[in-house]
Write a protein that holds these residues in place. Structure first.
Motif, PDB file in Angstrom:
ATOM      1  N   ALA A 112      36.741  33.316  37.129  1.00  0.00           N
ATOM      2  CA  ALA A 112      36.775  33.916  35.794  1.00  0.00           C
ATOM      3  C   ALA A 112      36.911  35.435  35.862  1.00  0.00           C
ATOM      4  O   ALA A 112      36.327  36.096  36.720  1.00  0.00           O
ATOM      5  N   GLU A 164      32.899  27.727  25.210  1.00  0.00           N
ATOM      6  CA  GLU A 164      33.984  27.826  26.182  1.00  0.00           C
ATOM      7  C   GLU A 164      34.160  29.252  26.671  1.00  0.00           C
ATOM      8  O   GLU A 164      34.536  29.491  27.813  1.00  0.00           O
ATOM      9  N   TYR A 165      33.902  30.222  25.763  1.00  0.00           N
ATOM     10  CA  TYR A 165      34.041  31.640  26.091  1.00  0.00           C
ATOM     11  C   TYR A 165      32.783  32.394  25.675  1.00  0.00           C
ATOM     12  O   TYR A 165      32.097  32.014  24.720  1.00  0.00           O
ATOM     13  N   ARG A 188      36.225  39.238  26.636  1.00  0.00           N
ATOM     14  CA  ARG A 188      35.680  37.889  26.747  1.00  0.00           C
ATOM     15  C   ARG A 188      35.831  37.400  28.187  1.00  0.00           C
ATOM     16  O   ARG A 188      36.615  37.947  28.974  1.00  0.00           O
ATOM     17  N   LYS A 239      35.734  33.461  30.440  1.00  0.00           N
ATOM     18  CA  LYS A 239      35.695  31.989  30.372  1.00  0.00           C
ATOM     19  C   LYS A 239      34.394  31.501  31.011  1.00  0.00           C
ATOM     20  O   LYS A 239      34.012  31.937  32.090  1.00  0.00           O
TER      21      LYS A 239
END
Length: 336
Positions: free
Chosen positions: A43, A321-322, A333, A335
């Motif tokens: 991520a 999800e985020y 943002r 993940k």
């Protein structure tokens, strides 16, 4: 000649590809393997929008399929979604002139304006509830198509609040909110400050207002544990950065204790403890020195999403999800 044309085409093509690539910032610090349960190993921190004075108060709104967040100095609430990107949602968002406020350029006024909205939350009817720094109140946006506010609470014992900053609803409808002096031009020394403390308040569904904490220097972010038993309050005072925990009782709170502080983080880390959110697992995602810290309910620091810039607050989307982060001049943002 053909070679030159080919090279020019290749340069333009790769420039286009580069422009299409997402912009990223910072890194992820993993102190324990459990960190991988929350943030995937690959991520990255993605920059979604930029150009804000101080971004704050993110909240995901399903009816808009979008994130709303404040730009405190800009006195605006912005909307961002995957399809349309960034747009202004509400202007003005925190100061409409209904409360006394030091005039611009007044003696000893600090050189910043934090009169806009700050914390945002949805109530049990999915109405947007706003901490309005400049108006010194907590208000409801009663019409999503125009600047139409209804004051939920604006005074304590007939005295104006300092500048309501962050807020959270408990499952029983109680609203907890913090009231530091950041929205006052001269902070604690502002001549218009009417309360001698920076408090934490509880507003019941029936409209009863209670001062539940009055001994904190800079109460800021606030959250309620998933079992509804613990109230967390972030302290953003640079000389004593910490998160407090309290047992929630029918009459308020008790058993005040330090849940987490910056003893292990190093004083050079940028940022203060500020906004915090609770993951369905009970794990705390809190902005603080270095970025967004991920801490278990037992106080174990799993790692930090190191945003590189001071980060004020964070919020999950409805599917977790985020994690969206208001990162100073950016909206970012990562993940999950």
């Amino acid at each position: 000649m053909k070679l030159k044309i080919f090279l020019l085409f290749a340069i333009c093509f790769f420039a286009y590809l580069s422009a299409q690539q997402k912009r990223t910032i910072g890194s992820v610090e993993r102190l324990h393997p459990e960190m991988n349960r929350f943030v995937a190993p690959e991520a990255e921190i993605e920059i979604l929008a930029e150009g804000f004075g101080w971004s704050e108060g993110p909240v995901w709104v399903d009816r808009l399929n979008a994130l709303l967040f404040s730009d405190v100095p800009g006195n605006k609430i912005y909307q961002w979604n995957e399809k349309n990107g960034l747009s202004v949602f509400l202007n003005p968002s925190g100061y409409t002139g209904i409360a006394p406020r030091a005039k611009k350029g007044s003696l000893n006024a600090v050189n910043r304006d934090e009169s806009g909205s700050n914390g945002l939350v949805l109530d049990q009817n999915n109405q947007l509830i706003i901490c309005m720094h400049g108006d010194r109140r907590v208000a409801r946006l009663t019409d999503w198509n125009k600047n139409d506010f209804t004051t939920i609470v604006g005074k304590y014992r007939d005295k104006y609040f300092n500048s309501p900053n962050d807020l959270v609803y408990a499952e029983n409808g109680d609203l907890y909110f913090t009231d530091p002096p950041y929205g006052l031009k001269n902070g604690d020394k502002d001549a218009l400050k009417e309360l001698p403390f920076n408090g934490v308040f509880k507003l019941t569904p029936s409209g009863e207002l209670f001062l539940i904490i009055d001994n904190l220097t800079r109460p800021n972010g606030v959250a309620v544990s998933n079992d509804q038993k613990t109230l967390y309050v972030a302290i953003s005072y640079p000389k004593d950065r910490r998160i407090m925990a309290y047992d929630i009782t029918p009459d308020g709170v008790e058993n005040a204790r330090v849940f987490f502080n910056d003893d292990t983080l190093g004083k050079e880390s940028r940022g203060n403890f500020d906004g915090l959110k609770i993951h369905p697992s009970g794990t705390i995602f809190t902005t603080g020195p270095g970025g967004v810290l991920i801490i278990t309910p037992e106080g174990k620091h799993l790692g930090t999403i190191k945003t590189q810039e001071k980060t004020a607050n964070c919020a999950f989307d409805s599917n977790f999800e985020y994690l969206y982060m208001t990162t100073h001049m950016y909206l970012t943002r990562i993940k999950l």
